[in-house]
Write an enzyme that holds these catalytic residues in place. Sequence first.
Site: not given
Ligand SMILES: Cc1ncc(COP(=O)(O)O)c(C=O)c1O
Length: 237
Positions: A46, A98, A170, A195
């Site tokens: 961890r 998101y 992000d 992604k």
């Molecule tokens: C822009 C964005 N941020 C965060 C996330 C969350 O990521 P995760 O699905 O790996 O938890 C996503 C998921 O689609 C996303 O498109």
Amino acid sequence: MHISTEAVQIGLDWDSRTGAVTVPIYQTATFRHPGLGQSTGYDYSRSGNPTRQALEEGIARLDGGARGFAYASGMAAITNLLLLFQRGDHLVVTEDLYGGTYRLFEQIFHQYGLEFTYVDTSSLDEVAAALKPNTKALFVESLTNPLLKVADIKALSNLCRERQLLCIVDNTFLTPYLLRPLDLGADITVYSASKYLAGHNDTIAGLVVAKDQQLAERIYFLQNSVGAVLGPQDSCW
Ligand SMILES: Cc1ncc(COP(=O)(O)O)c(C=O)c1O
């Protein structure tokens, strides 16, 4: 060095013990110390695992930051970052966000006393107008999900610096291949590596990069305290 050269070199020369040319999967929870008062640098996965560390160093290198962190998902990464804030703090956030991030902010962190204002972060004026005395950070998707609106990260980072706010980007949809927010003045990048970064639709992972060492230490404390780390199998891609 071109980013594609940087990318293919991640993890090379990692294992001085065996000379393995790709990163071995260290599938272990605990590391034995060589002797009393001696350490290999690892004790518990961890807190640190060599396979995860190779990925963490790789994303830090691609993003030009001081240190990277790998989490069990993008949401785990964002959750960890939100723990930098305290009850009563306010964040300005991309309105076209998101959905999972919106749910996390409104249905979980809101009940712990964090306050969010959602604005069109492609407009510097809207962001500036939303700032309040208790604003501590801007959380912006560089290319929004789902409407693909573009944010001017340089201008937003300048605004954050002037107002002493953290600028968290992000950068999931652009990746460091297309945009390096830390070069433009942002403090932290965060990714759903599930992604384009992992790229094969076979891994759920989240990554964070801190621009400077001081911030990195705070994030490491949270990563280790909360423990939503990426496992060694999933760190190897
Ligand atoms: C822009 C964005 N941020 C965060 C996330 C969350 O990521 P995760 O699905 O790996 O938890 C996503 C998921 O689609 C996303 O498109």
